[in-house]
Design a protein around this motif. Structure first.
Motif, short mmCIF file in Angstrom:
data_model
loop_
_atom_site.label_atom_id
_atom_site.label_comp_id
_atom_site.label_asym_id
_atom_site.label_seq_id
_atom_site.Cartn_x
_atom_site.Cartn_y
_atom_site.Cartn_z
N TYR A 48 -94.44 -46.47 72.11
CA TYR A 48 -93.70 -47.21 73.13
C TYR A 48 -94.91 -48.23 73.49
CZ TYR A 48 -92.10 -48.59 77.65
OH TYR A 48 -91.54 -49.39 78.73
N LEU A 49 -95.94 -47.86 73.74
CA LEU A 49 -97.27 -48.42 74.36
C LEU A 49 -97.96 -49.54 73.10
CD1 LEU A 49 -98.95 -46.02 76.60
CD2 LEU A 49 -97.21 -48.14 77.30
N ALA A 50 -97.41 -49.33 71.97
CA ALA A 50 -97.68 -50.69 71.05
C ALA A 50 -97.13 -51.81 71.72
CB ALA A 50 -97.09 -50.19 69.57
N PRO A 51 -98.00 -52.62 72.10
CA PRO A 51 -97.60 -54.02 72.80
C PRO A 51 -96.19 -54.51 72.28
CG PRO A 51 -99.81 -53.87 72.69
CD PRO A 51 -99.46 -52.70 71.74
N ARG A 52 -96.26 -54.78 71.06
CA ARG A 52 -94.95 -55.41 70.42
C ARG A 52 -93.75 -54.84 70.64
NH1 ARG A 52 -95.83 -60.20 66.34
NH2 ARG A 52 -97.84 -60.83 67.10
N PHE A 53 -93.79 -53.39 70.47
CA PHE A 53 -92.70 -52.75 70.73
C PHE A 53 -92.16 -52.64 72.10
CE2 PHE A 53 -93.70 -50.60 66.37
CZ PHE A 53 -92.86 -51.17 65.83
N PHE A 54 -93.33 -52.51 73.05
CA PHE A 54 -93.06 -52.72 74.45
C PHE A 54 -92.29 -53.82 74.76
CE2 PHE A 54 -93.85 -53.67 78.87
CZ PHE A 54 -93.87 -52.38 79.45
N ALA A 55 -92.68 -54.86 74.08
CA ALA A 55 -91.57 -56.10 74.78
C ALA A 55 -90.43 -56.11 73.85
CB ALA A 55 -92.38 -57.47 74.27
N GLU A 56 -90.45 -55.85 72.64
CA GLU A 56 -89.15 -56.12 71.64
C GLU A 56 -88.20 -55.04 71.81
OE1 GLU A 56 -89.64 -57.90 67.83
OE2 GLU A 56 -91.81 -58.61 68.22
N ILE A 63 -108.05 -43.15 74.52
CA ILE A 63 -108.67 -44.56 74.57
C ILE A 63 -107.77 -45.72 74.05
CG2 ILE A 63 -110.82 -45.95 73.63
CD1 ILE A 63 -112.39 -43.32 73.55
N GLN A 64 -107.20 -45.59 72.67
CA GLN A 64 -106.17 -46.38 72.46
C GLN A 64 -105.21 -46.48 73.16
OE1 GLN A 64 -106.03 -48.56 68.97
NE2 GLN A 64 -105.20 -49.07 70.78
N LEU A 65 -104.50 -45.59 73.69
CA LEU A 65 -103.41 -45.42 74.81
C LEU A 65 -103.87 -46.59 75.96
CD1 LEU A 65 -101.69 -42.16 74.40
CD2 LEU A 65 -100.91 -44.42 73.55
N THR A 70 -102.34 -50.03 77.29
CA THR A 70 -101.57 -50.02 78.59
C THR A 70 -102.27 -51.34 79.34
OG1 THR A 70 -101.31 -47.85 78.41
CG2 THR A 70 -101.16 -48.84 80.77
N ILE A 71 -103.80 -51.26 79.32
CA ILE A 71 -104.34 -52.36 79.85
C ILE A 71 -103.94 -53.81 79.40
CG2 ILE A 71 -106.80 -53.67 80.33
CD1 ILE A 71 -107.75 -50.90 80.38
N TRP A 72 -103.85 -54.01 78.09
CA TRP A 72 -103.53 -55.26 77.50
C TRP A 72 -101.98 -55.44 77.97
CZ3 TRP A 72 -100.18 -58.31 74.56
CH2 TRP A 72 -100.84 -59.46 73.96
N ILE A 73 -100.96 -54.50 77.92
CA ILE A 73 -99.77 -54.76 78.46
C ILE A 73 -99.47 -55.23 79.78
CG2 ILE A 73 -97.48 -53.53 78.90
CD1 ILE A 73 -97.99 -51.56 76.44
N GLY A 98 -94.96 -60.09 80.36
CA GLY A 98 -93.82 -60.96 79.40
C GLY A 98 -94.39 -61.80 78.57
N THR A 99 -95.44 -61.54 77.90
CA THR A 99 -95.80 -61.89 76.59
C THR A 99 -96.40 -60.87 75.53
OG1 THR A 99 -97.95 -62.53 77.66
CG2 THR A 99 -96.42 -64.18 77.78
N GLN A 100 -96.02 -59.71 75.82
CA GLN A 100 -96.48 -58.63 74.99
C GLN A 100 -96.02 -58.71 73.49
OE1 GLN A 100 -94.81 -57.93 77.53
NE2 GLN A 100 -95.76 -56.85 78.94
N PHE A 101 -95.13 -59.66 73.17
CA PHE A 101 -94.64 -59.82 71.79
C PHE A 101 -95.73 -60.50 70.88
CE2 PHE A 101 -92.95 -62.87 74.91
CZ PHE A 101 -93.27 -63.95 74.34
N CYS A 102 -96.60 -61.21 72.01
CA CYS A 102 -97.86 -61.91 71.06
C CYS A 102 -99.19 -61.27 70.81
CB CYS A 102 -98.06 -63.19 71.72
SG CYS A 102 -96.78 -64.39 71.96
N TYR A 103 -99.03 -59.80 70.70
CA TYR A 103 -100.16 -59.13 70.55
C TYR A 103 -100.62 -59.08 69.24
CZ TYR A 103 -103.03 -54.86 69.86
OH TYR A 103 -104.02 -54.07 69.58
N TYR A 104 -101.88 -59.36 69.16
CA TYR A 104 -102.84 -59.43 68.08
C TYR A 104 -104.22 -58.56 68.41
CZ TYR A 104 -100.19 -63.08 65.50
OH TYR A 104 -99.11 -63.79 64.91
N ASN A 105 -104.58 -57.75 67.30
CA ASN A 105 -105.86 -56.77 67.48
C ASN A 105 -107.18 -57.78 66.93
OD1 ASN A 105 -106.11 -56.48 64.67
ND2 ASN A 105 -104.80 -54.80 64.66
N PHE A 106 -108.18 -57.37 67.25
CA PHE A 106 -109.41 -58.14 66.80
C PHE A 106 -109.51 -58.35 65.52
CE2 PHE A 106 -110.72 -53.49 66.25
CZ PHE A 106 -111.61 -53.76 64.93
N MET A 107 -108.65 -57.88 64.64
CA MET A 107 -108.79 -58.11 62.95
C MET A 107 -108.23 -59.47 62.73
SD MET A 107 -108.32 -54.44 61.26
CE MET A 107 -106.64 -54.13 61.69
#
Length: 564
Positions: free
Chosen positions: A161-169, A420-422, A426-429, A434-443
């Motif tokens: 659920y807290l994977a940002p793209r799934f949170f939005a989509e 830590i990951q959660l 959560t902080i990123w979300i 309203g834009t969590q669907f644009c999430y990219y990690n540092f890679m």
């Protein structure tokens, strides 16, 4: 030395108290978690603009409804549907008859309650998230059952659920995240069916798999693997315990009968030729050649009919749009499960959860490898393979259980890393509403130039709403789009997802002319500016002024411009 001993004892007692607290109150904590997820998800459904497919998929659902109306001879229903949906045809005549929407049939009542096809699209999101939420419950249930640990079930649920793209989509993607949920729901009942071997779970598993197969052909692959596992496990159990096989065999028959029976009932397109429909669906599931658009990847424009995407598109997009710990856990989980299965041997393999993990790996890896080898049509990241996420999470949790079992330090480190990951997710979300669907990690290197952002156009609503707040109460402006996709998203947002106060400020150009000088403002999605090779004629110079924008990680994903 004495102080160190006291410190160690104090830490141990503190840890034991925490563990005892969570053990004692685990059930209410888990209930609270799912209640919080449900509330948060339902609130979030209205935070995103209308996406490309929501109207199209809903219209597709009604092409199915007209088949039922025709079969029952109820012309009134067909006429009502036509009044909502521009006299749409029947599903067996549609090119999109491979896009099943049976799980949404109950939501048709929303149109009659709201009296508006447009309004019901936004209300449908409650239904979309509700399916995803039930999928999370099943994910928790199956992970807890396979690992014997509530903690791993909670971890799997939150990491999904807290994977940002799934949170939005999970609120507006009416195909990919819903199919992910249907896969988890089916697998959860399949595990119970394999263990209990009774008629009830056979019926439930067959029915759930039918809805999954209706939405995506890969559902047939899922029920096939479930059947193979069930048969092998039944033979093994019979030889080991001499269990009577009459009821288990009958249960298997019920599962198959309900699968094909329910699939036939909920898929009107197959009424005109069952095998023809299966062939059509399989063809386009292997390669969706009806879509031949362009994709921005690694800074280049790709088009399947001209220069197909490279083989690494699917794994790379998964790696850079998924939280890093999840990527690492999934990558490590695959070899761990394979090695553990080989080490255990045949007997232990069927006595433990390994058989389910291996089945899930086959379920995921075979379609992924076929897509990579055949250069199947993929776009908008790896969303067509979202169904792989939950199986990989289940495998990862199983691998972590194997690696940490009996190793306290390893267990503490794992719990800390997941926490830590959660927290990071959560902080990123929270900081990107309203834009969590644009999430990219540092890679994701140089992501502004290399990768896509708002494919769905859902940030148009936020862009319009934010800019409207800067206008005087009685001020109205005319607005268009700088490209057809931006214009289409603008019209969709105005018709469906904008509130009445925001709509008051805008007069939308209903006839796209590719001439931005005809209106006060124009909205621009930078992604489609690149994909369509459309130039704003140096919009950063004195000719145009940026009036508002939506940004993610300092990358502009939507903007409003005005001619000076």
């Amino acid at each position: 030395m004495e102080n160190e001993v006291k410190k160690t004892l104090s830490t141990t007692l503190y840890t034991q108290k925490i563990r005892a607290f969570f053990t004692r109150y685990s059930t209410p904590i888990i209930i609270f978690m799912f209640a919080a997820i449900l509330i948060c998800g339902m609130i979030s459904t209205q935070k995103y603009g209308i996406s490309w497919d929501e109207r199209l998929e809903r219209m597709g659902m009604y092409t199915n409804a007209k088949e039922y109306a025709k079969f029952l001879g109820i012309d009134k229903i067909s006429n009502t549907i036509d009044s909502y949906n521009y006299e749409i045809g029947f599903v067996h005549q549609s090119a999109d008859r491979d896009h099943g929407q049976a799980v949404y049939y109950p939501s048709m009542v929303l149109d009659f309650l709201t009296g508006s096809f447009f309004k019901s699209i936004m209300y449908q999101r409650f239904f979309t998230f509700g399916i995803f939420w039930f999928g999370l419950i099943c994910l928790y249930s199956v992970v807890k059952r396979l690992t014997g640990s509530k903690a791993y079930g909670v971890a799997a649920t939150l990491l999904t659920y807290l994977a940002p793209r799934f949170f939005a989509e999970s609120t507006y993607n009416s195909k990919d995240t819903v199919f992910l949920a249907l896969v988890v729901i089916t697998f959860n009942f399949a595990v119970l069916f394999t263990e209990k071997r009774n008629i009830f779970y056979g019926i439930i598993t067959g029915t759930a798999a039918a809805f999954a197969a209706n939405m995506r052909f890969i559902g047939f692959w899922l029920i096939f693997l479930i059947g193979v596992l069930y048969i092998i496990n039944l033979i093994y159990t019979h030889k080991k315990t001499n269990e009577k096989v009459k009821i288990p065999i009958l249960s298997g028959v019920f599962c198959v009968v309900f699968f094909f029976g329910v699939y036939w009932l909920i898929t009107p397109a197959c009424w005109y030729g069952f095998f023809e429909q299966l062939k059509y669906t399989l063809l386009y599931s292997m390669n969706f050649s009806r879509w031949d658009g362009t994709v921005l990847y690694m800074g280049k424009i790709w088009q399947n009919s001209v220069n197909p995407l490279p083989w690494h598109y699917l794994p790379v997009m998964f790696a850079i749009t998924t939280p890093v710990l999840v990527v690492a856990a999934c990558a490590a989980g695959i070899p761990v499960i394979i090695f553990d299965s080989i080490r255990n041997g045949f007997r232990k393999f069927f006595d433990k959860s390994s058989k389910y993990y291996v089945m899930l790996l086959i379920f995921v890896l075979v379609p992924a490898l076929i897509a990579i080898i055949k250069h199947s049509t993929l776009y908008n990241s790896w969303r067509h393979f979202y169904f792989c996420y939950a199986p990989l999470i289940i495998v990862a949790m199983g691998a972590l259980k194997i690696l940490t079992d009996g190793r306290k330090i390893a267990g503490v480190v794992t719990a800390a890393l997941i926490s830590i990951q959660l927290v990071i997710s959560t902080i990123w979300i929270i900081t990107n509403p309203g834009t969590q669907f644009c999430y990219y990690n540092f890679m994701a290197n140089n992501k502004a130039q290399n990768f896509e952002f708002d494919y769905w156009n859902v940030s148009i609503t936020k862009c319009l709403t934010d800019y409207a707040k800067t206008l005087d109460n009685d001020e109205k402006v005319t607005i268009t789009g700088d490209s057809w996709p931006s214009w289409y998203g603008l019209v969709e947002a105005y018709d469906i997802s904008l509130d009445e106060h925001t709509k008051f400020h805008y007069v939308v150009d209903r006839n796209f002319s590719n001439n931005v000088s005809g209106c006060d403002l124009f909205i621009s999605n930078p992604l489609y500016t690149v994909l369509n090779s459309y130039s704003l004629k140096n919009n950063t110079d004195d000719m145009y002024k940026k009036m508002g924008e939506v940004k993610v990680d300092d990358v502009t994903i939507m903007a409003i411009y005005k001619a000076k």
